[in-house]
Design a protein around this motif. Structure first.
Motif, PDB file in Angstrom:
ATOM      1  N   ALA A  18      15.823  63.486  55.571  1.00 57.29           N
ATOM      2  CA  ALA A  18      16.509  64.329  54.581  1.00 57.29           C
ATOM      3  C   ALA A  18      17.855  64.819  55.115  1.00 57.29           C
ATOM      4  O   ALA A  18      18.865  64.789  54.399  1.00 57.29           O
ATOM      5  CB  ALA A  18      15.621  65.506  54.203  1.00 57.29           C
ATOM      6  N   PHE A  19      17.876  65.269  56.360  1.00 58.90           N
ATOM      7  CA  PHE A  19      19.120  65.751  56.965  1.00 58.90           C
ATOM      8  C   PHE A  19      20.165  64.632  56.992  1.00 58.90           C
ATOM      9  O   PHE A  19      21.341  64.851  56.655  1.00 58.90           O
ATOM     10  CB  PHE A  19      18.852  66.274  58.382  1.00 58.90           C
ATOM     11  N   SER A  20      19.738  63.439  57.365  1.00 59.86           N
ATOM     12  CA  SER A  20      20.656  62.299  57.403  1.00 59.86           C
ATOM     13  C   SER A  20      21.182  61.989  56.012  1.00 59.86           C
ATOM     14  O   SER A  20      22.352  61.630  55.844  1.00 59.86           O
ATOM     15  CB  SER A  20      19.943  61.069  57.977  1.00 59.86           C
ATOM     16  N   LYS A  21      20.320  62.112  55.011  1.00 58.20           N
ATOM     17  CA  LYS A  21      20.703  61.846  53.631  1.00 58.20           C
ATOM     18  C   LYS A  21      21.741  62.845  53.144  1.00 58.20           C
ATOM     19  O   LYS A  21      22.718  62.472  52.499  1.00 58.20           O
ATOM     20  CB  LYS A  21      19.448  61.962  52.782  1.00 58.20           C
ATOM     21  N   TRP A  22      21.530  64.136  53.428  1.00 59.81           N
ATOM     22  CA  TRP A  22      22.458  65.170  52.954  1.00 59.81           C
ATOM     23  C   TRP A  22      23.826  65.050  53.599  1.00 59.81           C
ATOM     24  O   TRP A  22      24.824  65.493  53.031  1.00 59.81           O
ATOM     25  CB  TRP A  22      21.891  66.567  53.204  1.00 59.81           C
ATOM     26  N   ARG A  23      23.907  64.450  54.792  1.00 55.37           N
ATOM     27  CA  ARG A  23      25.181  64.331  55.500  1.00 55.37           C
ATOM     28  C   ARG A  23      26.094  63.245  54.930  1.00 55.37           C
ATOM     29  O   ARG A  23      27.295  63.261  55.183  1.00 55.37           O
ATOM     30  CB  ARG A  23      24.932  64.025  56.976  1.00 55.37           C
ATOM     31  N   ALA A  56      12.160  65.467  57.717  1.00 53.45           N
ATOM     32  CA  ALA A  56      13.335  66.334  57.806  1.00 53.45           C
ATOM     33  C   ALA A  56      14.529  65.581  58.389  1.00 53.45           C
ATOM     34  O   ALA A  56      15.670  65.775  57.946  1.00 53.45           O
ATOM     35  CB  ALA A  56      13.020  67.571  58.649  1.00 53.45           C
ATOM     36  N   VAL A  57      14.281  64.710  59.359  1.00 55.29           N
ATOM     37  CA  VAL A  57      15.359  63.890  59.928  1.00 55.29           C
ATOM     38  C   VAL A  57      15.949  62.989  58.843  1.00 55.29           C
ATOM     39  O   VAL A  57      17.174  62.874  58.708  1.00 55.29           O
ATOM     40  CB  VAL A  57      14.841  63.050  61.125  1.00 55.29           C
ATOM     41  N   THR A  61      13.715  66.566  50.990  1.00 57.95           N
ATOM     42  CA  THR A  61      13.760  67.812  51.758  1.00 57.95           C
ATOM     43  C   THR A  61      12.513  68.649  51.514  1.00 57.95           C
ATOM     44  O   THR A  61      11.911  69.186  52.458  1.00 57.95           O
ATOM     45  CB  THR A  61      15.020  68.622  51.385  1.00 57.95           C
ATOM     46  N   ARG A  88      17.373  63.670  47.071  1.00 56.45           N
ATOM     47  CA  ARG A  88      17.562  64.358  48.350  1.00 56.45           C
ATOM     48  C   ARG A  88      16.765  65.662  48.404  1.00 56.45           C
ATOM     49  O   ARG A  88      16.209  66.018  49.438  1.00 56.45           O
ATOM     50  CB  ARG A  88      19.049  64.619  48.580  1.00 56.45           C
ATOM     51  N   THR A  89      16.708  66.375  47.284  1.00 53.75           N
ATOM     52  CA  THR A  89      15.941  67.617  47.226  1.00 53.75           C
ATOM     53  C   THR A  89      14.449  67.344  47.391  1.00 53.75           C
ATOM     54  O   THR A  89      13.751  68.068  48.115  1.00 53.75           O
ATOM     55  CB  THR A  89      16.210  68.347  45.896  1.00 53.75           C
TER      56      THR A  89
END
Length: 169
Positions: free
Chosen positions: A149-154, A146-147, A26, A22-23
């Protein structure tokens, strides 16, 4: 790619690989936002992010896992050779394009299907000295990554792992 309905017990290595993946995803989004202006630093950073992401991604099918990882390994090798660095950048961008398609299957976010087009468009414009257009493709790629990555972090960490018995070696 994991099954969200299956919750395997995660050990510390599982958690570490999910966090690193995830990092790296991002970081790739951030790097894409500057790579058109700082090509040398951006290329090196994207190659590092690609090798980190591809070594920690969880994909059941070994053919796809090795295709994506092989591209990142090629990027590292080519970058270290000091030969035409845009080829190393292209290989890293291929890795992130494949990862974006993988994430499309996870989230069913149709815009993620545009990621390979944006990243390839950036690369071709860069190679053919179309700086103004490459900036637009770079920013589009940054937004799309970024979309993802953001989805992954959620999502919970166990979604990345899924059923541990399904992984091919």
């Amino acid at each position: 790619m994991a099954d969200p309905h299956i919750q395997s017990e995660l050990d510390s290595l599982d958690k570490l690989t999910v966090l690193l993946y995830r990092t790296a995803l991002t970081a790739a989004a951030g790097i894409m936002s500057i790579v058109a202006w700082e090509i040398e630093v951006g290329t090196t950073a994207l190659v590092i992010a690609a090798i980190l992401a591809t070594t920690t991604v969880h994909i059941y099918d070994k053919r796809f896992r090795w295709l994506i990882l092989g591209s990142a390994l090629f990027a590292v090798t080519w970058l270290l050779s000091g030969l035409w660095t845009p080829l190393a950048l292209g290989a890293a961008l291929f890795s992130f394009s494949a990862l974006a398609i993988k994430e499309y299957f996870c989230f069913q976010l149709k815009p993620l299907l545009l990621t390979p087009i944006a990243l390839a468009g950036f690369w071709f414009c860069l190679v053919f000295n179309q700086a103004q257009i490459s900036f637009a493709f770079s920013m589009t790629g940054a937004i799309l990554l970024a979309v993802a990555a953001f989805s992954k972090w959620r999502m919970p960490m166990h979604y990345d792992i899924g059923d541990k018995t399904k992984y091919q070696i």
